[in-house]
Write a protein that holds these residues in place. Structure first.
Motif, short mmCIF file in Angstrom:
data_model
loop_
_atom_site.label_atom_id
_atom_site.label_comp_id
_atom_site.label_asym_id
_atom_site.label_seq_id
_atom_site.Cartn_x
_atom_site.Cartn_y
_atom_site.Cartn_z
N VAL A 70 0.85 -1.19 0.00
CA VAL A 70 0.00 0.00 0.00
C VAL A 70 0.89 1.24 0.00
N THR A 71 0.57 2.18 -0.88
CA THR A 71 1.24 3.46 -0.93
C THR A 71 0.33 4.51 -0.31
N VAL A 72 0.84 5.20 0.68
CA VAL A 72 0.08 6.25 1.38
C VAL A 72 0.67 7.60 1.02
N THR A 73 -0.15 8.51 0.56
CA THR A 73 0.29 9.87 0.34
C THR A 73 -0.19 10.74 1.51
N GLY A 74 0.55 11.81 1.81
CA GLY A 74 0.12 12.63 2.93
C GLY A 74 1.03 13.82 3.14
N LEU A 75 0.80 14.49 4.26
CA LEU A 75 1.57 15.66 4.65
C LEU A 75 2.33 15.36 5.94
N ALA A 76 3.60 15.68 5.96
CA ALA A 76 4.44 15.43 7.13
C ALA A 76 4.67 16.73 7.90
N ALA A 77 4.73 16.60 9.22
CA ALA A 77 5.02 17.76 10.07
C ALA A 77 5.59 17.26 11.39
N PRO A 78 6.47 18.05 12.02
CA PRO A 78 6.96 17.67 13.35
C PRO A 78 5.79 17.60 14.32
N VAL A 79 5.85 16.65 15.25
CA VAL A 79 4.82 16.51 16.26
C VAL A 79 4.95 17.67 17.26
N PRO A 80 3.85 18.34 17.58
CA PRO A 80 3.92 19.42 18.57
C PRO A 80 4.46 18.92 19.90
N GLU A 81 5.21 19.77 20.59
CA GLU A 81 5.91 19.37 21.80
C GLU A 81 5.00 18.74 22.83
N ALA A 82 3.78 19.24 22.97
CA ALA A 82 2.87 18.71 23.99
C ALA A 82 2.47 17.27 23.71
N GLU A 83 2.53 16.85 22.46
CA GLU A 83 2.12 15.50 22.08
C GLU A 83 3.29 14.52 22.03
N VAL A 84 4.51 15.04 22.11
CA VAL A 84 5.68 14.19 21.91
C VAL A 84 5.78 13.05 22.93
N PRO A 85 5.63 13.28 24.24
CA PRO A 85 5.84 12.17 25.19
C PRO A 85 4.98 10.95 24.91
N ALA A 86 3.69 11.15 24.69
CA ALA A 86 2.80 10.01 24.47
C ALA A 86 3.09 9.33 23.14
N LEU A 87 3.32 10.12 22.09
CA LEU A 87 3.55 9.51 20.78
C LEU A 87 4.94 8.91 20.66
N LYS A 88 5.93 9.49 21.35
CA LYS A 88 7.26 8.88 21.34
C LYS A 88 7.21 7.53 22.06
N ALA A 89 6.46 7.45 23.16
CA ALA A 89 6.31 6.17 23.87
C ALA A 89 5.68 5.14 22.94
N ARG A 90 4.73 5.58 22.14
CA ARG A 90 4.09 4.66 21.20
C ARG A 90 5.08 4.21 20.13
N PHE A 91 5.88 5.14 19.63
CA PHE A 91 6.88 4.78 18.64
C PHE A 91 7.87 3.78 19.21
N LEU A 92 8.34 4.02 20.44
CA LEU A 92 9.33 3.13 21.05
C LEU A 92 8.74 1.77 21.41
N ALA A 93 7.43 1.71 21.65
CA ALA A 93 6.80 0.41 21.87
C ALA A 93 6.90 -0.45 20.62
N ARG A 94 6.84 0.20 19.46
CA ARG A 94 6.93 -0.51 18.18
C ARG A 94 8.40 -0.78 17.80
N HIS A 95 9.30 0.15 18.18
CA HIS A 95 10.73 0.04 17.82
C HIS A 95 11.57 0.24 19.08
N PRO A 96 11.63 -0.74 19.98
CA PRO A 96 12.34 -0.55 21.26
C PRO A 96 13.81 -0.21 21.10
#
Length: 257
Positions: free
Chosen positions: A100-126
């Motif tokens: 599957v090819t996904v097209t979209g727009l990329a942007a840095p994650v806002p600082e307030a959202e980083v802790p939760a989403l970084k934890a999610r990323f590291l759960a997938r890629h420890p």
């Protein structure tokens, strides 16, 4: 000969019913991918690179990118991008692989959202914990704008965002209940989690933990190894997740392979 369905091995004659819409098939490929190809461009010149994606419950694609990388510099100048996610071919011909090819727009994650989403990323890629806090690394999010699914040789279809993305209410409900469900599974049903990993996902023996949930499945981890458990159909809320985990746990503990 065993077949791989939804990340689970099913013996002939014992296959489980699967709701396999194009959107669900595409989301399983995206959420289960350990790596993907990122396409960016500079002054009209395309550029492709290997990235390691994770997904938020709403299917936003999370990337941990270094500011020193060419693709990061290109995304800052032009946020339009594409990602190619690929499964395994069913025959010798590589074109039989679902992708599957996904097209979209990329942007840095806002600082307030980083802790939760970084934890999610590291759960997938420890393993990424070794460099995730380096000064040049930052978490980015790609918001899908559409997709093209190729389910195998000569089977292609386009998916609009409204077709591709999970139900927003379901994604929000499961995100709200995720921590509670993970704690319950790991504290009270550790044996079932291990059985799912070892008997259904071909994982090694060990103290597996369930580390992430979304409407389409769950991630199980043992050290730096992560396996994807795909649900048979999208879950609409915490009760649906519970029902799916009870069914899969029973299947695993019964010794079905």
């Amino acid at each position: 000969m065993a077949r791989i369905w939804c990340g689970i091995v099913a013996q002939p004659g014992r296959e489980r019913e699967v709701t396999d819409t194009p959107a669900f098939e595409a989301r399983r490929l995206i959420r289960g991918a350990a790596s993907a190809t990122l396409a960016t461009q500079a002054a009209g010149q395309p550029f492709a690179s290997l990235v390691t994606p994770a997904t938020a419950p709403d299917l936003s694609i999370l990337l941990l990118l270094s500011s020193l990388s060419e693709h990061t510099r290109q995304l800052r100048a032009e946020p339009r991008c594409a990602l190619l996610f690929q499964g395994s071919p069913v025959e010798t011909n590589p074109q039989t692989a679902p992708r599957v090819t996904v097209t979209g727009l990329a942007a840095p994650v806002p600082e307030a959202e980083v802790p939760a989403l970084k934890a999610r990323f590291l759960a997938r890629h420890p393993y990424a914990a070794l460099y995730a806090d380096f000064g040049d690394f930052a978490l980015w999010r790609v918001t899908p704008g559409g997709a093209q699914l190729v389910g195998g040789f000569a089977r292609a279809m386009r998916l609009r965002p409204s077709d591709l993305l999970p139900d927003p209410a379901a994604a929000a409900a499961i995100a709200a209940a995720e921590s509670r469900i993970l704690d319950h599974m790991n504290a009270d049903h550790a044996g079932a989690v291990a059985a799912i990993a070892t008997r259904l996902l071909d994982g090694a023996e060990g103290p597996w933990r369930m580390v992430a949930l979304d409407p389409d499945g769950a991630d199980l981890a043992l050290g730096e190894r992560v396996c994807r458990l795909n649900f048979n159909l999208p879950a609409s809320d915490a009760a649906a997740v519970r029902a799916e985990l009870i069914r899969v746990s029973s299947e695993a503990q019964s010794g079905l392979q």
